[in-house]
Write a protein that holds these residues in place. Structure first.
Motif, PDB file in Angstrom:
ATOM      1  N   PRO A   7      18.833  43.275  29.323  1.00  0.00           N
ATOM      2  CA  PRO A   7      18.594  41.803  29.708  1.00  0.00           C
ATOM      3  C   PRO A   7      19.721  41.084  28.679  1.00  0.00           C
ATOM      4  O   PRO A   7      20.384  41.562  27.614  1.00  0.00           O
ATOM      5  CB  PRO A   7      17.092  41.733  28.946  1.00  0.00           C
ATOM      6  CG  PRO A   7      17.016  42.931  27.956  1.00  0.00           C
ATOM      7  CD  PRO A   7      17.802  43.940  28.737  1.00  0.00           C
ATOM      8  N   LEU A  27      11.251  31.401  22.742  1.00  0.00           N
ATOM      9  CA  LEU A  27      11.599  30.990  24.122  1.00  0.00           C
ATOM     10  C   LEU A  27      11.858  29.728  24.347  1.00  0.00           C
ATOM     11  O   LEU A  27      11.393  28.777  23.797  1.00  0.00           O
ATOM     12  CB  LEU A  27      10.446  31.401  24.968  1.00  0.00           C
ATOM     13  CG  LEU A  27      10.026  33.006  25.048  1.00  0.00           C
ATOM     14  CD1 LEU A  27       8.885  33.063  26.003  1.00  0.00           C
ATOM     15  CD2 LEU A  27      10.996  33.935  25.334  1.00  0.00           C
ATOM     16  N   HIS A 328       8.065  31.997  37.079  1.00  0.00           N
ATOM     17  CA  HIS A 328       8.827  32.869  36.493  1.00  0.00           C
ATOM     18  C   HIS A 328       8.335  33.005  35.164  1.00  0.00           C
ATOM     19  O   HIS A 328       7.548  32.989  34.639  1.00  0.00           O
ATOM     20  CB  HIS A 328      10.099  31.686  36.029  1.00  0.00           C
ATOM     21  CG  HIS A 328      11.323  32.450  35.580  1.00  0.00           C
ATOM     22  ND1 HIS A 328      11.830  32.636  34.160  1.00  0.00           N
ATOM     23  CD2 HIS A 328      12.162  33.153  36.118  1.00  0.00           C
ATOM     24  CE1 HIS A 328      12.793  33.469  33.859  1.00  0.00           C
ATOM     25  NE2 HIS A 328      13.152  33.795  35.001  1.00  0.00           N
ATOM     26  N   ALA A 330       9.256  35.992  31.322  1.00  0.00           N
ATOM     27  CA  ALA A 330      10.251  36.745  30.613  1.00  0.00           C
ATOM     28  C   ALA A 330       9.447  38.196  29.967  1.00  0.00           C
ATOM     29  O   ALA A 330       8.146  38.060  29.796  1.00  0.00           O
ATOM     30  CB  ALA A 330      10.489  35.985  29.426  1.00  0.00           C
ATOM     31  N   ASP A 385      12.137  29.589  32.678  1.00  0.00           N
ATOM     32  CA  ASP A 385      12.566  29.988  31.004  1.00  0.00           C
ATOM     33  C   ASP A 385      13.718  30.713  31.042  1.00  0.00           C
ATOM     34  O   ASP A 385      13.980  31.500  31.911  1.00  0.00           O
ATOM     35  CB  ASP A 385      11.412  30.452  30.466  1.00  0.00           C
ATOM     36  CG  ASP A 385      11.324  32.019  30.546  1.00  0.00           C
ATOM     37  OD1 ASP A 385      11.690  32.569  29.720  1.00  0.00           O
ATOM     38  OD2 ASP A 385      11.298  32.272  31.773  1.00  0.00           O
ATOM     39  N   THR A 386      14.231  30.709  30.012  1.00  0.00           N
ATOM     40  CA  THR A 386      15.167  31.687  29.554  1.00  0.00           C
ATOM     41  C   THR A 386      14.629  32.432  28.314  1.00  0.00           C
ATOM     42  O   THR A 386      14.584  31.793  27.135  1.00  0.00           O
ATOM     43  CB  THR A 386      16.677  31.133  29.270  1.00  0.00           C
ATOM     44  OG1 THR A 386      17.049  30.700  30.743  1.00  0.00           O
ATOM     45  CG2 THR A 386      17.662  32.349  28.980  1.00  0.00           C
ATOM     46  N   GLY A 387      14.348  33.334  28.371  1.00  0.00           N
ATOM     47  CA  GLY A 387      13.749  34.291  27.293  1.00  0.00           C
ATOM     48  C   GLY A 387      15.007  34.393  26.175  1.00  0.00           C
ATOM     49  O   GLY A 387      16.008  34.797  26.722  1.00  0.00           O
ATOM     50  N   MET A 389      15.658  37.225  24.444  1.00  0.00           N
ATOM     51  CA  MET A 389      15.253  38.505  24.115  1.00  0.00           C
ATOM     52  C   MET A 389      15.605  39.012  22.646  1.00  0.00           C
ATOM     53  O   MET A 389      16.647  38.622  22.104  1.00  0.00           O
ATOM     54  CB  MET A 389      15.813  39.551  25.084  1.00  0.00           C
ATOM     55  CG  MET A 389      15.741  39.031  26.503  1.00  0.00           C
ATOM     56  SD  MET A 389      13.855  39.341  26.902  1.00  0.00           S
ATOM     57  CE  MET A 389      13.625  38.367  28.429  1.00  0.00           C
TER      58      MET A 389
END
Ligand SMILES: CC(=O)N[C@H]1[C@@H](OP(=O)(O)OP(=O)(O)OC[C@H]2O[C@@H](n3ccc(=O)[nH]c3=O)[C@H](O)[C@@H]2O)O[C@H](CO)[C@@H](O)[C@@H]1O
Ligand SMILES: O=P([O-])([O-])O[C@@H]1[C@@H](O)[C@H](O)[C@@H](O)[C@H](O)[C@@H]1O
Ligand SMILES: [Mg+2]
Length: 835
Positions: A7, A27, A328, A330, A385-387, A389
């Motif tokens: 990821p 997040l 969506h 994550a 969203d865009t995690g 990570m």
């Protein structure tokens, strides 16, 4: 072709800016305007931020930027820019600058651009470019970006074509998603039922057709395969990448996403998968399904160590998400082996839901957070969203020689260069790399921040001075204890992977990877059996103890990294490595340092600069040398006219510098013009190889044109490469041969022995010349022929420049992240097999 299942990682989380960074993940949440996609903008939507703890609890939901309709976000690998698409008819894409906490999102100047089409719904960030999928127009745009993620140059827009059988959704192309697959970027087209394959520069290189009416939407990559989730036919398609250069990717399997029989789905309730992602380090696959609003979990079963065999997916469970229209999600990896935390953005219910999912694939707990938050701007569902990570923590082991040592003398060589180059490129991708090396001086700090994301740790193991590489097997326990103690002071489960360099580090890596239950990745750099099979005349073989140690490390490693196909074969043939465990990752060259001279620069002038002032004796430090006898008897050349043949590296029989000295003697006795030979480097290990080489030059009557100089810094070395007419690498073996790659990156042709990795690095007749033996007569002929033929040298130099992109650390780091992921998969498979 290999694929990535790693990821996106960021450079900032868990750097210690925040006390709780190890237990809390932040997040970003993208949103739609209240009335849904396509409706008027400005109703309070924007990019939100929320902190999620390990139990799935949410805290601190906050608006961080008022971008309109930001339905999808992507983080640039530098961690400095967040991109957001504005999903409207006149689509936009924004680049938002981040502060250290990622909370203060300011648009970069001139940072809102037309997205190259209508209704952009997905964005993917590469180090050098941003890719946007525009749904309604069926276009994919590539925006060049600079190191920090700021837009940097004109976009290229690719128009997809085609349609599909589902009348209301496939009347034309609908680009939906872009992601990296090995060396390519693949754009999923939901309307045209195909995956369009692009080269990183935006050139189209092919496509993969999927069954008509599938409506492919998103995908995730894993070693050897791409898992594509389809929206119109609720399925996951397994696209196998095949094995070998000529392999064409193709759909090899189809799996229903939900196990619920169609008859049990109430009338009018859609079953529309939206997103797919991997969890549990690649062992599990999750799909969110809209309408029925479930999270489907699958076990991903890979053939042990055989990434080219397509994975098998085993359905585990469909679990209600507890929110409507999950668009969506994550997946946050939890340190306990079987747990994943899945955070789902539910567009229909305006909620974020976190699910802790265990081995059964079912949630063991869930938390919910409505996104309605004062003020009015929070009246918006959070669909994308865009995690951020958790950061990948790499424990890099380099027991013998600090990466801070000057390479090219003693025990410091290519491995030092390799470790630093790789670590820095991994850090640019968001990893935190800690390089453990044995302390060799009381002046060394215990920990030294080399560059952002890269720390060197000096481990006390035995006396600082007086030990060389051959004494170190006696210090491995002490070294391992130092590494284990460092980890013990950390959050449990801190390191994600151990990457060991050279067999000595592999021995330590074996122990610590077992202790932490993380994958062990091993790079050998050199191998005793390989060296012994190609011994230079009179050279001493490597001892049995090393061979046995290497065998153990090869057997224990979860992944073995070879620099070339030749080294991969050596691992298998000489050490019985399981072929599937061996991954070829070409090392990189620091392309900024090793660059060609500006057009029109005269090599002779550079040469005069480097050699001129100090004469050949230079700052060579106390070695007796002949003065530069010049002009050479029988020759009309002056000192700076004399062509320059350069050798760089630790002086030792294995590297064959004696071949060059003897070749010069052959040329002289034949009455030919004799070039100058400069050797940059010190004696290897504790040997007296430099003195022996100098003695040989005297004995052969060429001491006037041979000089050995101390190793040069990276910048000086680049300048020497640019000044040289030819760089010679007459080694008896090389696993790769960084010197050859670096010289070529400077636009200098390389004359190399046709052995090992040099056969890969040097393209015969294109970037240099491969010489089949080590006979000084052959080398004299090849050197003479090259030096006489200006046209050929210029052509080879141009060929070398054209090929310089073949070896860069950024590409190498991308590959290495794939290897780390594959090593995790293989470790788990081995653990299962052991029971
Ligand atoms: C015999 C063998 O198999 N050697 C391998 C060994 O490195 P080894 O040290 O033998 O050889 P390399 O040529 O790869 O590396 C030497 C490094 O030292 C640097 N240098 C040299 C002279 C100098 O004055 N200044 C300086 O900085 C060079 O730029 C180069 O980066 O591991 C490398 C990395 O896996 C491989 O590429 C080599 O093939
Ligand atoms: O000479 P050798 O021991 O076989 O192997 C070498 C190491 O000793 C050296 O320190 C390292 O920098 C090189 O990359 C190479 O691996
Ligand atoms: Mg986990």
């Amino acid at each position: 072709m290999t694929t990535s299942s790693t990821p996106a990682r960021t450079a900032q989380v868990a750097r210690g800016e925040r006390e709780d960074s190890a237990t809390t993940t932040s997040l970003w949440i993208g949103t739609y305007p209240e009335a849904g996609p396509g409706s008027g903008v400005g109703t309070g939507e924007g990019v939100w931020r929320v902190d999620v703890d390990r139990a799935g609890g949410f805290a601190g939901l906050r608006l961080v930027s008022e971008v309109p309709s930001p339905s999808f976000l992507a983080l640039h690998p530098s961690g400095r820019t967040l991109f957001a698409v504005t999903e409207t008819g006149d689509g936009r894409v924004s680049a938002l600058g981040l502060d250290a906490e990622g909370d203060d999102l300011e648009p970069h100047p001139d940072a809102v651009l037309p997205s190259g089409g209508a209704d952009p719904c997905h964005v993917h960030a590469e180090p050098d470019a941003l890719w946007v999928a525009n749904y309604s127009s069926g276009t994919v745009s590539r925006f060049p970006v600079d190191d920090g993620g700021a837009f940097d140059g004109a976009a290229v827009v690719g128009q997809h074509t085609g349609s599909g059988p589902v009348a209301d959704r496939q009347e034309g192309p609908h680009a939906h998603f872009v992601g990296r697959v090995g060396d390519e970027l693949w754009a999923v087209d939901l309307g045209a039922d195909r995956l369009v394959r692009y080269a990183p520069d935006g050139t189209r290189v092919g496509e993969v057709a999927v069954p008509a009416g599938s409506g492919p939407r998103h995908f995730v990559t894993m070693p050897g395969a791409v898992l594509v989730v389809c929206e119109l036919d609720p399925a996951v398609l397994v696209v196998s990448l095949g094995d070998g250069e000529a392999a064409e990717p193709a759909v090899v399997a189809r799996h229903d996403v939900v196990a619920i029989p169609a008859a049990q789905v109430p009338d009018g309730v859609p079953v529309q998968p939206s997103h797919v992602a991997l969890g549990s380090g690649g062992a599990r696959m999750y799909v969110a399904v809209r309408g029925v609003d479930v999270l489907s979990a699958f076990e991903v079963v890979t053939s042990e160590g055989a990434p080219e065999v397509a994975p098998v997916l085993r359905h585990l469970a469909d679990s209600p998400i507890g929110g409507a229209w999950p668009r969506h999600f994550a997946v946050l990896d939890l340190p306990d082996e079987d747990g994943d935390l899945v955070v789902v953005a539910n567009q229909g219910s305006s909620t974020l839901v976190s699910l802790r999912v265990g081995a059964s694939g079912r949630p063991t707990s869930s938390r919910r957070r409505t996104s309605r938050h004062p003020p009015a701007s929070c009246r918006c569902p959070p669909p994308g969203d865009t995690g951020r990570m958790p950061t990948l923590h790499v424990a890099m082991l380099s027991v013998h020689t600090s990466p801070l040592d000057q390479p090219g003398t003693g025990d410091a060589g290519g491995m030092n260069v390799y470790v630093v180059g790789l670590a820095e490129a991994l850090a640019r991708r968001g990893a935190e790399v800690e390089i453990f090396t044995r302390a060799t001086s009381s002046d060394q700090p215990r920990s030294h921040r080399l560059s952002p994301g890269v720390t060197v740790r000096h481990v006390a193991a035995g006396p600082y001075e007086g030990l060389d590489k051959n004494d170190l097997p006696g210090q491995l326990c002490a070294f391992a204890a130092g590494v284990l103690r460092t980890e013990a002071g950390r959050e449990v489960g801190w390191y994600d992977v151990v990457h060991a360099h050279y067999w000595l580090s592999g021995e330590v890596g074996w122990l610590v990877a077992d202790r932490w239950d993380v994958p062990l990745v091993q790079s050998m750099h050199t191998m005793a059996r390989v060296k012994n099979a190609a011994l230079a005349p009179g050279d001493a073989p490597e001892p049995l103890g090393r061979i046995i140690g290497e065998e153990q490390v090869v057997a224990e490693a979860d992944a073995l990294v070879a620099s070339t196909g030749a080294e991969a074969e050596d691992l298998v043939d000489h050490y019985g490595a399981v072929p599937e465990a061996v991954h070829v990752v070409a090392p990189g060259v620091d392309l900024a340092t090793f660059s060609p001279s500006p057009a029109g620069t005269d090599r002779a002038a550079l040469r005069a600069d480097l050699i001129g002032g100090q004469g050949l004796s230079g700052p060579g430090a106390g070695r007796d040398r002949e003065p530069d006898r010049d002009p050479v008897p029988g020759s009309a050349e002056s000192s700076s006219d004399r062509p320059l043949v350069l050798f760089a590296g630790r002086v030792q029989p294995l590297k064959g510098p004696d071949v060059l000295v003897r070749a010069l003697a052959v040329m002289r006795s034949a009455g030919e013009p004799v070039p100058r030979l400069v050797v940059l480097g010190g004696s290897s290990g504790r040997s007296s190889s430099v003195r022996e080489l100098e003695a040989l030059a005297h004995q052969e009557g060429v001491a006037d044109v041979v000089s050995v100089r101390p190793p040069a810094t990276r910048e000086e070395l680049a300048q020497w490469f640019r000044a040289a007419d030819v760089v010679a690498v007459p080694s008896h073996n090389e696993s790769f041969g960084l010197v050859a790659a670096e010289a070529q990156a400077c636009g200098t042709p390389v004359l190399a022995a046709a052995v090992g990795g040099l056969r890969t690095v040097v393209e015969d007749g294109v970037t240099g010349v491969l010489v089949e033996d080590h006979d000084p007569v052959t080398w004299a002929a090849e050197i003479g022929a090259l030096l006489r033929d200006d046209v050929r040298r210029t052509a080879l130099g141009a060929g070398a420049v054209a090929a310089r992109d073949r070896f860069g650390w950024d590409v190498a780091a991308d590959r290495m992240l794939e290897v780390y992921a594959a090593a995790g998969v293989s470790r788990r498979a081995r653990r299962r097999a052991r029971g």
